[in-house]
Design a protein around this motif. Structure first.
Motif, mmCIF file in Angstrom:
data_model
loop_
_atom_site.group_PDB
_atom_site.id
_atom_site.type_symbol
_atom_site.label_atom_id
_atom_site.label_comp_id
_atom_site.label_asym_id
_atom_site.label_seq_id
_atom_site.Cartn_x
_atom_site.Cartn_y
_atom_site.Cartn_z
ATOM 1 N N PRO A 28 0.829 -1.209 0.000
ATOM 2 C CA PRO A 28 0.000 0.000 0.000
ATOM 3 C C PRO A 28 0.866 1.263 0.000
ATOM 4 O O PRO A 28 1.936 1.296 0.616
ATOM 5 C CB PRO A 28 -0.796 -0.122 1.301
ATOM 6 N N ALA A 75 -4.902 2.469 5.642
ATOM 7 C CA ALA A 75 -4.696 1.016 5.676
ATOM 8 C C ALA A 75 -3.794 0.605 6.832
ATOM 9 O O ALA A 75 -2.980 1.390 7.331
ATOM 10 C CB ALA A 75 -4.080 0.552 4.355
ATOM 11 N N TYR A 77 -1.237 -2.811 7.270
ATOM 12 C CA TYR A 77 -0.799 -3.946 6.465
ATOM 13 C C TYR A 77 0.394 -4.641 7.098
ATOM 14 O O TYR A 77 1.117 -4.059 7.914
ATOM 15 C CB TYR A 77 -0.500 -3.531 5.032
ATOM 16 N N VAL A 145 -3.637 -6.906 3.936
ATOM 17 C CA VAL A 145 -4.020 -5.500 4.047
ATOM 18 C C VAL A 145 -5.447 -5.380 4.593
ATOM 19 O O VAL A 145 -6.356 -6.097 4.154
ATOM 20 C CB VAL A 145 -3.937 -4.802 2.675
ATOM 21 N N LYS A 147 -8.243 -2.265 5.085
ATOM 22 C CA LYS A 147 -8.494 -0.857 4.799
ATOM 23 C C LYS A 147 -9.986 -0.617 4.594
ATOM 24 O O LYS A 147 -10.761 -1.556 4.344
ATOM 25 C CB LYS A 147 -7.703 -0.394 3.579
#
Length: 282
Positions: A28, A75, A77, A145, A147
């Motif tokens: 990301p 996000a 991650y 991830v 988000k």
């Protein structure tokens, strides 16, 4: 935000935005990730090659990173080199089997050391059986991830979708899960770490051919990263799609649910929140 999702959240009176989880080989461009940590494996542990000081020095909770992402609308991650937590690394599929150290840490600790144990299960043997039964799927791509759904790009599809909410909102989600599946046991709530509710458990049930929602947030270690009285509710993407398609035919349009919405408003008042401030910390 997609209009179908917006309409659903308004009907549910959900304050905030659900988070989706997916795996990708693309890092990301922004967000929260743990510091790099040493490699983890049973072989390294058995050979005494794990630097435990470095492991704890790079520690951060998966739910804690997601908490920061919720506050900043971005996000969180993780990857094999930046896992944050030994438990999270296992649940997110970055190493298997789980380390023997964790079987003691989650249960009774290690006699004669400063590892006193969390006492979440009664013995290391029970913890090992749990790890064997949950058997997280190996990470299919480099990054895991989490988000907000509105930030998913074309071609990105979440595997799971997580809602964060208190009892009244959860009542809407729990009953809706049965409404869209015709399954009276559509919601499961097993033992597990906070991040396992968002990943391992829903994927575990899917691997058995069972479309199940997972009610979580019970791990005492994660509670500091959730609002007071807040829980997690995670569904596979297929069930999420059914939510968007079928909710207009459900009780969310009835007078009964309008009464529940009044309690949702009272809950916000009790915690000093206003609509649109659902990611604020208590």
């Amino acid at each position: 935000m997609d209009e179908s999702l917006r309409a659903f959240l308004e009907a549910l009176d959900y304050d905030g935005e659900p988070f989706g989880m997916f795996y990708t080989d693309q890092e990301p461009p922004s967000g929260f990730a743990p510091k790099p940590g040493p490699a983890l494996s049973m072989e390294l542990e058995q050979s005494g090659a794990i630097n435990w000081q470095e492991v704890w020095g790079s520690f951060s909770c998966v739910i804690g990173s997601i908490w920061l992402a919720r506050k900043k609308n971005t996000a969180a991650y993780f990857e094999a080199a930046r896992y944050g937590c030994m438990g999270g690394s296992f649940y997110l599929g970055f190493h298997q089997p789980q380390l023997d150290f964790i079987t003691h840490y989650v249960s009774t600790g290690i006699p004669g050391t400063q590892v006193h144990g969390e006492r979440y299960l009664r013995s290391p043997e029970t913890v090992r059986r749990f790890f064997t039964e949950i058997a997280p799927r190996p990470a299919p791509k480099r990054f895991c991830v989490f988000k907000p759904l509105s930030q998913f790009a074309p071609g990105e599809t979440p595997e799971t979708v997580t809602f964060f909410g208190r009892a009244e909102v959860l009542s809407g989600l729990v009953f809706l899960a049965s409404f869209v599946t015709d399954d009276f046991e559509a919601v499961m709530s097993p033992f597990g770490a906070g991040c396992s509710y968002l990943t391992s458990w829903p994927l575990h049930y899917l691997g058995q051919g069972r479309l199940k929602a997972v009610l979580g947030g019970f791990d005492p270690s994660e509670r500091k990263f959730l609002k007071t009285d807040e829980m997690t509710f995670t569904v596979p993407y297929e069930m999420y799609g059914r939510f968007l398609e079928r909710w207009p035919d459900s009780y969310l349009r009835t007078d009964t649910w309008q009464g529940v919405r009044k309690k949702i408003a009272r809950s916000r008042d009790a915690w000093g929140e206003q609509a649109g401030q659902g990611d604020g910390k208590d």
